[in-house]
Design a protein around this motif. Structure first.
Motif, PDB file in Angstrom:
ATOM      1  N   ARG A  58     -17.238  62.634  53.095  1.00 55.68           N
ATOM      2  CA  ARG A  58     -16.626  61.455  52.611  1.00 55.68           C
ATOM      3  C   ARG A  58     -15.905  60.417  53.442  1.00 55.68           C
ATOM      4  O   ARG A  58     -15.840  59.265  53.182  1.00 55.68           O
ATOM      5  N   ARG A  62     -17.035  56.766  54.022  1.00 57.19           N
ATOM      6  CA  ARG A  62     -16.040  55.643  54.063  1.00 57.19           C
ATOM      7  C   ARG A  62     -16.108  54.651  55.242  1.00 57.19           C
ATOM      8  O   ARG A  62     -15.911  53.563  55.186  1.00 57.19           O
ATOM      9  N   ASP A  65     -18.583  52.376  54.675  1.00 60.51           N
ATOM     10  CA  ASP A  65     -18.509  51.653  53.445  1.00 60.51           C
ATOM     11  C   ASP A  65     -19.681  52.121  52.298  1.00 60.51           C
ATOM     12  O   ASP A  65     -20.368  51.226  51.575  1.00 60.51           O
ATOM     13  N   ASP A  67     -19.408  55.246  50.551  1.00 57.59           N
ATOM     14  CA  ASP A  67     -18.662  56.265  49.571  1.00 57.59           C
ATOM     15  C   ASP A  67     -18.829  55.928  47.983  1.00 57.59           C
ATOM     16  O   ASP A  67     -19.304  56.721  47.126  1.00 57.59           O
ATOM     17  N   GLU A  68     -18.686  54.819  47.682  1.00 58.08           N
ATOM     18  CA  GLU A  68     -18.611  54.223  46.364  1.00 58.08           C
ATOM     19  C   GLU A  68     -20.249  54.569  45.899  1.00 58.08           C
ATOM     20  O   GLU A  68     -20.389  55.058  44.813  1.00 58.08           O
ATOM     21  N   MET A  71     -20.903  58.000  45.729  1.00 54.87           N
ATOM     22  CA  MET A  71     -20.181  58.894  44.485  1.00 54.87           C
ATOM     23  C   MET A  71     -20.701  58.642  43.054  1.00 54.87           C
ATOM     24  O   MET A  71     -20.413  59.332  42.204  1.00 54.87           O
ATOM     25  N   ALA A  72     -21.395  57.407  43.089  1.00 56.73           N
ATOM     26  CA  ALA A  72     -21.970  57.371  41.693  1.00 56.73           C
ATOM     27  C   ALA A  72     -23.052  58.307  41.209  1.00 56.73           C
ATOM     28  O   ALA A  72     -23.622  58.447  40.191  1.00 56.73           O
TER      29      ALA A  72
END
Length: 457
Positions: A58, A62, A65, A67-68, A71-72
């Protein structure tokens, strides 16, 4: 100054992430992948154990950019849900609470997310391009289209091998200079099956756990997917050996496999309505540890991830380690103007850490299949957590160091070996923590385990 250029062989997880990281640093990046574009034709299954995303991975995401977006697609796993006999499943937490968890993510979903981000960052993606040969003196590489055999010759400044355990770039480098390659195959293989959603689209079993059916010399595990399925993986010896139980060569057909599951994993079998189809369709995969004496060829080529240090999957760190490789290589490229210096510094940093996690991954297989339902193991695990509370600056459970921290793997292994000895000595001959010699154990911890550096905690 002219724009620097790197050619990445392999557009899987590590290749795509590295492409993002390098583009953010202003590098021109080309990624060549022998498969077709999975965003167009789908991601082939049957040989891809679900992945466990931990803090190391993770952190790398990050930096990109990413990670988001990743993680979905991820499902939280709080611990191991252990299925033994007819007893209700029992959760063994990985950490102290929900701040210390890992995440299950399907390789295909993750690869597609990273490819989209790499392309958006400006990396050029070339699919259906398998590396055929490299002329390192002329700095040219030839890629073949597997669909029609067409050859595509490209010039390169340097090649990065992110093309997995069967790396074509590693093979090309070996033709120029020995890399000291050694492959140690595990005597166990694996077969994938699937637990589908319920009729109303829900999970059939607890979703926030890694389910494990330990059976001594073999086991089944199940990891959740965001489409409400579970990827089930059977780990079993390839060949029968007296005293170790069944093996894949004793399951010649679907009927034999079904009978084996009815006998050994009845609760798992009840969850797999398409067992016969899955067993027939999905091949038995091999598991191996790959080591090299050298990861790079001066300034012309470097290997990372599975191409440099493939490992067995039992600590869930193969992807996380590869992602750490990507961050480290990008940082060394920042720090060194000469590619040869950058590649050498990268290898010097990462090689001992890769060796450490390869060792720990093999150890964890024995723990998962042999010890998770063992009374001595459970008592030592209870003591680990107590000592973490008692000495938070010195004693951190092995799994936490590897999974919830970014402490170098080599340091985690060194501390774990000391801690394992202390735990074994402290629990020898006792069956409850009430009998622990706390004063003696506290003194031993202070004598043997230096305080952790703040950045390691």
């Amino acid at each position: 100054m002219a724009e620097r250029h790197l050619t990445i062989v392999g557009a899987g997880l590590a290749g795509a992430l590295l492409g993002i990281l390098l583009r953010r640093r202003g590098w021109r990046v080309d990624l060549y992948e022998k498969r077709g574009d999975p965003r167009v034709q789908g991601y082939g299954g049957g040989r891809s154990i679900n992945l466990a995303l931990a803090e190391r991975g993770r952190h790398a995401l990050r930096q990109a950019d990413a990670d988001e977006a990743v993680m979905a697609h991820a499902i939280m796993m709080r611990g191991r849900m252990v299925h033994v006999g007819d007893a209700p499943p029992r959760l063994q937490r990985y950490g102290r609470d929900d701040s210390e968890v890992i995440w299950s993510v399907h390789r295909g979903d993750l690869n597609i997310v990273l490819l989209d981000l790499a392309e958006a960052a400006g990396a050029r993606l070339h699919f259906d391009r398998g590396l055929d040969r490299v002329d390192f003196d002329a700095r040219t590489a030839r890629f073949l289209d597997p669909r029609d055999g067409d050859a595509h010759e490209v010039a390169f400044e340097a090649l990065v091998g992110a093309d997995g355990a069967g790396s074509a770039l590693r093979a090309a480098m070996t033709r120029v200079t020995p890399l000291g390659e050694q492959v140690d195959f595990l005597d166990h293989g694996y077969k994938e099956l699937e637990i589908p959603p319920t009729a109303d689209g829900g999970f059939r079993i607890e979703p926030n756990a890694l389910h494990i059916w330990p059976r001594g010399h073999y086991m089944c595990i199940a990891l959740p997917n965001d489409e409400r399925t579970f990827t089930v993986t059977l780990f079993l010896p390839h060949h029968a050996d007296p005293g170790t139980g069944p093996a894949f060569d004793q399951l010649p057909d679907v009927a034999a496999a079904r009978a084996f599951f009815e006998r050994e994993f009845p609760s798992a079998l009840a969850l797999i309505p398409a067992f016969d189809r899955d067993w027939a369709a999905n091949p038995v995969g091999q598991l191996a540890t790959l080591t090299l004496d050298r990861w790079h060829l001066d300034r012309r080529a470097v290997l990372l991830g599975d191409a440099a240090h493939a490992m067995v999957p039992f600590h869930g760190q193969g992807m996380n380690c590869a992602f750490e490789d990507c961050v480290a290589l990008a940082q060394h490229l920042d720090a060194h103007a000469d590619l040869a210096d950058a590649f050498a510094a990268f290898e010097a940093e990462r090689k001992p850490n890769a060796a450490a996690i390869q060792h720990m991954a093999l150890e964890n297989y024995h723990e998962m299949r042999d010890r998770v339902d063992d009374a001595d193991y459970l008592l030592q695990r209870e003591l680990e957590l107590a000592l973490q509370t008692r000495h938070p600056a010195r004693f951190v459970p092995h799994y936490a160091m590897v999974t919830f921290m970014r402490m170098p793997y080599r340091e985690a292994l060194e501390r774990s070996e000391i801690q394992r000895m202390l735990l074994s000595q402290a629990t020898d001959g006792i069956d409850t923590l009430d009998a622990v010699d706390w004063a003696g154990l506290d003194a031993a911890i202070h004598a043997r385990l230096p305080p952790l550096e703040p950045e390691s905690r």
